[in-house]
Design a protein around this motif. Structure first.
Motif, PDB file in Angstrom:
ATOM      1  N   GLN A   1       1.068  -1.384  -0.282  1.00  7.23           N
ATOM      2  CA  GLN A   1       0.243   0.324  -0.260  1.00  7.23           C
ATOM      3  C   GLN A   1       0.511   1.618  -0.062  1.00  7.23           C
ATOM      4  N   GLN A   2       1.868   1.431   0.554  1.00  9.16           N
ATOM      5  CA  GLN A   2       2.645   2.503   0.877  1.00  9.16           C
ATOM      6  C   GLN A   2       4.060   1.804   0.837  1.00  9.16           C
ATOM      7  N   PHE A   3       4.768   2.409  -0.337  1.00 10.34           N
ATOM      8  CA  PHE A   3       6.071   1.826  -0.804  1.00 10.34           C
ATOM      9  C   PHE A   3       6.892   3.148  -2.300  1.00 10.34           C
ATOM     10  N   ASP A   4       7.771   2.747  -2.546  1.00 17.18           N
ATOM     11  CA  ASP A   4       8.646   3.410  -3.035  1.00 17.18           C
ATOM     12  C   ASP A   4       9.879   2.956  -3.456  1.00 17.18           C
ATOM     13  N   SER A   5      10.993   3.178  -4.245  1.00 19.51           N
ATOM     14  CA  SER A   5      11.869   2.754  -5.140  1.00 19.51           C
ATOM     15  C   SER A   5      12.776   1.704  -4.052  1.00 19.51           C
ATOM     16  N   SER A   6      12.067   1.787  -3.145  1.00 24.69           N
ATOM     17  CA  SER A   6      12.994   0.841  -2.154  1.00 24.69           C
ATOM     18  C   SER A   6      12.009  -0.918  -2.610  1.00 24.69           C
ATOM     19  N   ALA A   7      10.884  -0.707  -2.822  1.00 21.02           N
ATOM     20  CA  ALA A   7      10.603  -1.817  -3.318  1.00 21.02           C
ATOM     21  C   ALA A   7      10.805  -2.004  -4.083  1.00 21.02           C
ATOM     22  N   LEU A   8      11.384  -1.533  -4.648  1.00 16.09           N
ATOM     23  CA  LEU A   8      11.809  -2.521  -5.850  1.00 16.09           C
ATOM     24  C   LEU A   8      13.851  -3.151  -5.495  1.00 16.09           C
ATOM     25  N   ALA A   9      14.310  -2.616  -5.246  1.00 17.31           N
ATOM     26  CA  ALA A   9      15.868  -2.611  -4.768  1.00 17.31           C
ATOM     27  C   ALA A   9      15.175  -4.405  -4.515  1.00 17.31           C
TER      28      ALA A   9
ATOM     29  N   GLY B   1      18.943 -21.024  -9.073  1.00 11.01           N
ATOM     30  CA  GLY B   1      18.533 -21.763 -10.261  1.00 11.01           C
ATOM     31  C   GLY B   1      17.097 -21.879 -10.404  1.00 11.01           C
ATOM     32  N   ARG B   2      16.552 -21.021  -9.468  1.00 13.10           N
ATOM     33  CA  ARG B   2      14.905 -20.728  -9.455  1.00 13.10           C
ATOM     34  C   ARG B   2      14.226 -19.668 -10.509  1.00 13.10           C
ATOM     35  N   HIS B   3      13.098 -19.678 -10.864  1.00  8.82           N
ATOM     36  CA  HIS B   3      12.286 -18.853 -11.825  1.00  8.82           C
ATOM     37  C   HIS B   3      12.562 -18.212 -10.771  1.00  8.82           C
ATOM     38  N   PHE B   4      11.673 -16.385 -10.869  1.00  5.11           N
ATOM     39  CA  PHE B   4      11.207 -15.952 -10.271  1.00  5.11           C
ATOM     40  C   PHE B   4      10.403 -14.899 -10.711  1.00  5.11           C
ATOM     41  N   SER B   5       9.754 -14.314 -10.395  1.00  3.57           N
ATOM     42  CA  SER B   5       7.938 -13.730 -10.785  1.00  3.57           C
ATOM     43  C   SER B   5       7.618 -13.448  -9.551  1.00  3.57           C
ATOM     44  N   VAL B   6       6.958 -12.290  -9.780  1.00  2.00           N
ATOM     45  CA  VAL B   6       5.591 -11.232  -9.187  1.00  2.00           C
ATOM     46  C   VAL B   6       4.507 -10.942  -9.029  1.00  2.00           C
TER      47      VAL B   6
ATOM     48  N   ALA C   1      -0.163  -0.998  -9.930  1.00  8.55           N
ATOM     49  CA  ALA C   1      -0.036  -0.444 -11.253  1.00  8.55           C
ATOM     50  C   ALA C   1       1.206   0.739 -10.983  1.00  8.55           C
ATOM     51  N   ARG C   2       1.681   1.178  -9.314  1.00 10.67           N
ATOM     52  CA  ARG C   2       2.548   2.460  -9.476  1.00 10.67           C
ATOM     53  C   ARG C   2       3.767   1.947  -9.431  1.00 10.67           C
ATOM     54  N   LEU C   3       4.139   0.568  -8.886  1.00 10.86           N
ATOM     55  CA  LEU C   3       5.142  -0.025  -8.360  1.00 10.86           C
ATOM     56  C   LEU C   3       5.346  -0.379  -9.769  1.00 10.86           C
ATOM     57  N   ARG C   4       4.622  -1.416 -10.617  1.00 13.96           N
ATOM     58  CA  ARG C   4       5.223  -1.530 -12.756  1.00 13.96           C
ATOM     59  C   ARG C   4       5.405   0.046 -13.123  1.00 13.96           C
TER      60      ARG C   4
ATOM     61  N   GLU D   1      11.270  -5.930 -16.744  1.00 13.69           N
ATOM     62  CA  GLU D   1      11.531  -7.004 -17.106  1.00 13.69           C
ATOM     63  C   GLU D   1      12.859  -8.035 -16.113  1.00 13.69           C
ATOM     64  N   LEU D   2      12.909  -7.328 -15.424  1.00 13.91           N
ATOM     65  CA  LEU D   2      13.921  -7.939 -14.365  1.00 13.91           C
ATOM     66  C   LEU D   2      12.663  -8.837 -13.226  1.00 13.91           C
ATOM     67  N   ILE D   3      11.879  -8.073 -13.178  1.00 13.19           N
ATOM     68  CA  ILE D   3      10.592  -8.688 -11.996  1.00 13.19           C
ATOM     69  C   ILE D   3       9.108  -8.589 -12.912  1.00 13.19           C
ATOM     70  N   PRO D   4       9.384 -10.383 -13.337  1.00 13.22           N
ATOM     71  CA  PRO D   4       8.462 -10.264 -14.013  1.00 13.22           C
ATOM     72  C   PRO D   4       7.242 -10.530 -13.822  1.00 13.22           C
ATOM     73  N   PRO D   5       5.794 -10.242 -13.924  1.00 12.82           N
ATOM     74  CA  PRO D   5       4.655 -10.835 -13.945  1.00 12.82           C
ATOM     75  C   PRO D   5       4.473 -12.130 -13.792  1.00 12.82           C
ATOM     76  N   ALA D   6       3.670 -13.054 -12.212  1.00 10.65           N
ATOM     77  CA  ALA D   6       3.579 -13.839 -12.586  1.00 10.65           C
ATOM     78  C   ALA D   6       2.548 -14.779 -13.290  1.00 10.65           C
ATOM     79  N   ALA D   7       2.677 -15.467 -13.884  1.00  5.07           N
ATOM     80  CA  ALA D   7       1.670 -16.228 -14.939  1.00  5.07           C
ATOM     81  C   ALA D   7       0.261 -16.571 -14.392  1.00  5.07           C
TER      82      ALA D   7
END
Length: 100
Positions: free
Chosen positions: A46-54, A67-72, A77-80, A90-96
């Motif tokens: 709910q409350q985040f800044d660019s640190s969430a990306l880090a 050796g694991r796949h990673f997704s979010v 929308a604001r985080l995206r 492209e480094l934090i792709p959405p989960a299927a």
């Protein structure tokens, strides 16, 4: 999610003030043991800044090193938008989305 997926739930607040503490609390076992995929669940953010990306990039680094796949899943929308702005989307792709 199935047995091949580990889910890491992000907290409602993930700002500069708390991000380092959250990242320090990441358990290597989550990334190393068993699951083929690690999904960061950002639905509660709910409350985040660019640190969430880090934090997400740190999770990705751990997952890929194991050796694991990673997704979010459930990224607001604001985080995206921030991810696009910083050039890391492209480094934090959405989960299927699982079929119903």
């Amino acid at each position: 999610m199935n047995g091949n997926t580990a889910v890491l739930t992000l907290p409602p607040v993930l700002t500069h003030a708390v991000a380092a503490g959250f990242a320090r609390g990441l358990k290597p076992e989550l990334f190393a043991a068993g699951p083929a995929e690690v999904v960061a669940d950002a639905g509660a953010l709910q409350q985040f800044d660019s640190s969430a990306l880090a934090v997400l990039l740190e999770c990705r680094r751990h997952a890929l090193a194991a050796g694991r796949h990673f997704s979010v899943r459930g990224a607001p929308a604001r985080l995206r938008e921030l991810a696009e702005l910083y050039g890391v989307a492209e480094l934090i792709p959405p989960a299927a989305v699982a079929a119903a």
